[in-house]
Motif scaffolding. Structure first.
Motif, mmCIF file in Angstrom:
data_model
loop_
_atom_site.group_PDB
_atom_site.id
_atom_site.type_symbol
_atom_site.label_atom_id
_atom_site.label_comp_id
_atom_site.label_asym_id
_atom_site.label_seq_id
_atom_site.Cartn_x
_atom_site.Cartn_y
_atom_site.Cartn_z
ATOM 1 N N UNK A 58 0.588 -1.426 0.110
ATOM 2 C CA UNK A 58 0.161 -0.100 -0.460
ATOM 3 C C UNK A 58 0.929 1.399 -0.094
ATOM 4 N N UNK A 59 2.486 0.954 -0.395
ATOM 5 C CA UNK A 59 3.264 2.073 -0.161
ATOM 6 C C UNK A 59 2.502 3.510 -1.070
ATOM 7 N N UNK A 60 1.976 2.774 -2.202
ATOM 8 C CA UNK A 60 1.550 3.575 -3.483
ATOM 9 C C UNK A 60 0.564 4.234 -3.201
ATOM 10 N N UNK A 61 -0.392 3.256 -2.549
ATOM 11 C CA UNK A 61 -2.169 3.835 -2.733
ATOM 12 C C UNK A 61 -1.866 4.357 -1.092
ATOM 13 N N UNK A 62 -1.682 4.175 0.179
ATOM 14 C CA UNK A 62 -1.438 5.214 1.411
ATOM 15 C C UNK A 62 -0.735 5.221 1.482
ATOM 16 N N UNK A 63 0.544 5.548 0.638
ATOM 17 C CA UNK A 63 2.173 6.369 1.481
ATOM 18 C C UNK A 63 2.199 5.216 2.237
ATOM 19 N N UNK A 64 2.329 3.761 2.949
ATOM 20 C CA UNK A 64 2.491 3.011 3.638
ATOM 21 C C UNK A 64 4.591 2.551 3.561
ATOM 22 N N UNK A 65 4.623 2.921 4.405
ATOM 23 C CA UNK A 65 6.539 3.067 4.606
ATOM 24 C C UNK A 65 6.611 1.266 5.598
ATOM 25 N N UNK A 66 6.064 1.268 5.737
ATOM 26 C CA UNK A 66 6.491 -0.316 6.685
ATOM 27 C C UNK A 66 6.172 -1.104 5.780
ATOM 28 N N UNK A 67 7.232 -2.517 6.817
ATOM 29 C CA UNK A 67 7.789 -3.776 6.060
ATOM 30 C C UNK A 67 6.562 -4.739 6.079
ATOM 31 N N UNK A 68 6.010 -5.519 5.663
ATOM 32 C CA UNK A 68 5.474 -6.842 5.115
ATOM 33 C C UNK A 68 6.414 -8.165 5.359
ATOM 34 N N UNK A 69 5.541 -8.381 5.929
ATOM 35 C CA UNK A 69 6.225 -9.983 6.058
ATOM 36 C C UNK A 69 6.741 -10.895 4.922
ATOM 37 N N UNK A 70 5.162 -10.224 3.259
ATOM 38 C CA UNK A 70 5.542 -11.868 2.215
ATOM 39 C C UNK A 70 5.745 -10.487 1.329
ATOM 40 N N UNK A 71 5.971 -10.753 0.311
ATOM 41 C CA UNK A 71 5.662 -9.622 -0.947
ATOM 42 C C UNK A 71 4.832 -9.657 -1.481
#
Length: 323
Positions: A58-71
């Motif tokens: 969701x980086x481009x959707x909501x600006x979320x910079x957090x890391x996710x466990x799976x690609x």
């Protein structure tokens, strides 16, 4: 909020940075490490245990910079969002960015006080009032946020109409999470008894209290025992308002320490919420208010904290792990 540095060039970073403005390194926020970390060209980060993490989808959707466990997956913060505007609702989607930013800030605060992993059953509905009315609130673990509050003009209009000194998206999240923790942490008989002694009897009819508040307004002497007029409505609202202010205080003091405005050893030597409020927060917020006035702005913290509110802050702080 802590201060962050780029691991590549040691440049200053802010919580929402997805790229270092000094060296151009792509970044992600590791919740486990509570750090902003560099990611490679594919958005991957390998932690100290050898686990591979990926930038949230969701980086481009909501600006979320957090890391996710799976690609291709989403992070723990985004997992908590149960409902968001449809892709066709451009106004609602534009407003999601600020709401999700506030939610991520909230979760970092909860991690800091030891409650970040105590949110089982919690979910967020981020709803657009572009086509139908939305009421911000909490019910049975679901926090609903009216995304129109992301619009500064809309929010300021409501603040002025309701004669509030302060209204922010982060403030809404802090208030509503207070309702959630009141429902989950104030359960044992002894705690409920202390709650009633401090805030009043929560068994009072809530709807009747709302109707009375909006028909008659707050008591004339509300400032002697409450942090805001809204807190006078019902013990549930008094608790939520107090919880929000506890989070205001703890987070701002942490930030002041991180940026060298307060001595870390002095703050760590403070014993309990009462001493923190009287000895640290009151002088600090007064200084911030004067700085704001020097800039021609209103007070940063436009509230007074009478003795009964300090008692209420002590109660909410006692619910924190180790409190």
């Amino acid at each position: 909020m802590k201060s962050f540095r780029c691991r590549v060039c040691d440049g200053a970073l802010f919580f929402e940075n997805s790229v270092c403005v000094t060296c151009g390194t792509a970044l992600g926020f590791s919740r486990l490490e509570r750090e902003i970390v560099p990611v490679d060209a594919t958005g991957r980060y390998v932690d100290g245990e050898g686990l591979i993490w990926h930038v949230c989808r969701n980086l481009n959707l909501s600006g979320c910079t957090w890391l996710a466990r799976f690609e291709g997956g989403q992070c723990e913060s985004c997992d908590l969002t149960r409902v968001r505007p449809a892709d066709t609702d451009q106004v609602g989607l534009a407003n999601v960015v600020e709401a999700e930013r506030a939610k991520r800030h909230l979760l970092v605060e909860l991690d800091r006080v030891g409650l970040g992993r105590s949110v089982g059953g919690l979910a967020f509905d981020l709803l657009s009032s572009e086509h139908q009315p939305v009421t911000t609130g909490h019910a049975d673990g679901v926090i609903t946020i009216d995304l129109a509050e992301s619009d500064p003009a809309h929010r300021e209009g409501l603040r002025d109409r309701l004669d509030e000194p302060y209204r922010t998206m982060l403030g809404h999240f802090r208030h509503e999470i207070g309702h959630f923790f009141q429902s989950t942490l104030v359960r044992d008989d002894a705690v409920v008894t202390r709650f009633r002694e401090t805030f009043g009897d929560e068994r009072e009819d809530y709807q009747a209290a709302i109707d009375r508040h909006y028909a008659e307004g707050p008591p004339a002497d509300w400032e002697t025992a409450h942090i805001s007029t809204y807190a006078t409505m019902h013990p549930f609202e008094d608790f939520a308002e107090t919880w929000a202010h506890m989070m205001h205080i703890l987070d701002t003091v942490d930030t002041a320490v991180a940026y060298g405005l307060l001595d870390e050893q002095r703050v760590h030597a403070v014993s309990g919420m009462r001493e923190l409020v009287i000895g640290v927060w009151m002088p600090l917020s007064t200084a911030f208010n004067v700085v704001n006035r020097s800039m021609g702005e209103g007070d940063l913290y436009p509230f007074a904290i009478p003795a009964p509110v300090i008692d209420k802050l002590e109660f909410t702080a006692s619910l924190l792990p180790g409190g």
